[in-house]
Design an enzyme around this catalytic site. Structure first.
Site, PDB file in Angstrom:
ATOM      1  N   CYS A 118       2.951   1.058   3.996  1.00 21.60           N
ATOM      2  CA  CYS A 118       3.289   1.507   2.867  1.00 21.60           C
ATOM      3  C   CYS A 118       4.863   1.858   2.751  1.00 21.60           C
ATOM      4  O   CYS A 118       5.167   2.838   3.475  1.00 21.60           O
ATOM      5  CB  CYS A 118       2.402   2.402   2.370  1.00 21.60           C
ATOM      6  SG  CYS A 118       2.688   3.355   0.788  1.00 21.60           S
ATOM      7  N   CYS A 167      -2.768   2.564  -2.078  1.00 26.78           N
ATOM      8  CA  CYS A 167      -2.553   3.223  -0.652  1.00 26.78           C
ATOM      9  C   CYS A 167      -3.668   4.398  -0.819  1.00 26.78           C
ATOM     10  O   CYS A 167      -3.603   5.029  -1.586  1.00 26.78           O
ATOM     11  CB  CYS A 167      -1.307   3.532  -0.465  1.00 26.78           C
ATOM     12  SG  CYS A 167      -1.069   4.772   0.959  1.00 26.78           S
ATOM     13  N   CYS A 170      -1.117   8.053  -0.324  1.00 26.30           N
ATOM     14  CA  CYS A 170      -0.359   8.427  -1.314  1.00 26.30           C
ATOM     15  C   CYS A 170      -0.454   7.675  -2.827  1.00 26.30           C
ATOM     16  O   CYS A 170       0.140   8.100  -3.711  1.00 26.30           O
ATOM     17  CB  CYS A 170       1.150   7.930  -0.897  1.00 26.30           C
ATOM     18  SG  CYS A 170       1.636   6.169  -0.929  1.00 26.30           S
ATOM     19  N   CYS A 190      -3.652  -9.962  -3.203  1.00 27.18           N
ATOM     20  CA  CYS A 190      -2.142 -10.311  -3.459  1.00 27.18           C
ATOM     21  C   CYS A 190      -1.254  -8.955  -3.636  1.00 27.18           C
ATOM     22  O   CYS A 190      -1.400  -8.243  -4.807  1.00 27.18           O
ATOM     23  CB  CYS A 190      -2.351 -10.964  -4.909  1.00 27.18           C
ATOM     24  SG  CYS A 190      -0.875 -11.683  -5.342  1.00 27.18           S
TER      25      CYS A 190
END
Length: 202
Positions: A118, A167, A170, A190
């Site tokens: 991330c 994510c 976060c 995707c």
């Protein structure tokens, strides 16, 4: 003075009570919707978002080995802090649920061995071992590196019903998942290159 019968007062009292209850319920639902949307789009400041508490994710070493589950405080920052940390396209994608143009990201054609993390909090998201060429111009994977590290959200924007992927730590918007991927899962995650950074295997 003549006292009015109680049965004359009850309908008025009941009506007021029902009105107050309905108004309170509508207000609470409205506040909850705003907070949920704000948490996804980065519009809620840290003082509000801190109430989300901790999150359990799976950590991975630099060479891609699974270390184990850990419970950590959820990563929460203000809009100003995210803007200072991220590039304009990274902020647009991760905090405002934007989409980069196809074939413009840094990793859609990445063929190295490693982990995609991330861009906002460095949580491990995908492994190069599950990456495949989808022909779409966006990095695509048939499964996340650990199901605990991402979460899926119903997305009804643009008059469509899709499944957005964020994510788990976060809440950064990553992309969408579709059911037209290869075996063994049949899924196509995707993702936006702007939402991730690629770390080559040590």
């Amino acid at each position: 003075m003549e006292e009015k019968p109680k049965d004359h007062l009850e309908p008025v009292t009941s009506g007021r009570r029902a009105f107050v209850m309905a108004t309170a319920s509508a207000l609470a639902a409205g506040i909850a919707w705003v907070l949920r949307r704000g948490a996804r789009t980065g519009t809620v400041e840290a003082s509000v978002a801190d109430s989300s508490g901790a999150v359990t994710i799976v950590q991975f070493s630099a060479d891609g080995k699974r270390i184990g589950k850990v419970t950590v405080p959820r990563t929460v920052k203000t809009n100003a802090e995210w803007k200072a940390q991220l590039s304009p396209i990274q902020y647009e994608v991760t905090r405002l649920e934007g989409t980069e143009r196809a074939y413009t990201g840094d990793t859609w054609d990445e063929h190295g061995k490693g982990i995609f993390r991330c861009i906002c909090c460095d949580t491990a998201l995908f492994s190069s071992e599950t990456k495949f060429d989808s022909g779409t111009g966006w990095p695509s994977f048939w499964q996340p590196i650990a199901e605990e590290n991402v979460r899926e959200i119903k997305d009804e924007s643009f008059g469509m019903v899709r499944t957005a992927v964020a994510c788990a730590d976060c809440d950064a918007h990553l992309g969408h998942v579709f059911d037209d991927g290869p075996r063994p899962t049949g899924l196509r995650y995707c993702m936006n290159s702007a939402a991730m950074r690629f770390v080559k295997r040590a």
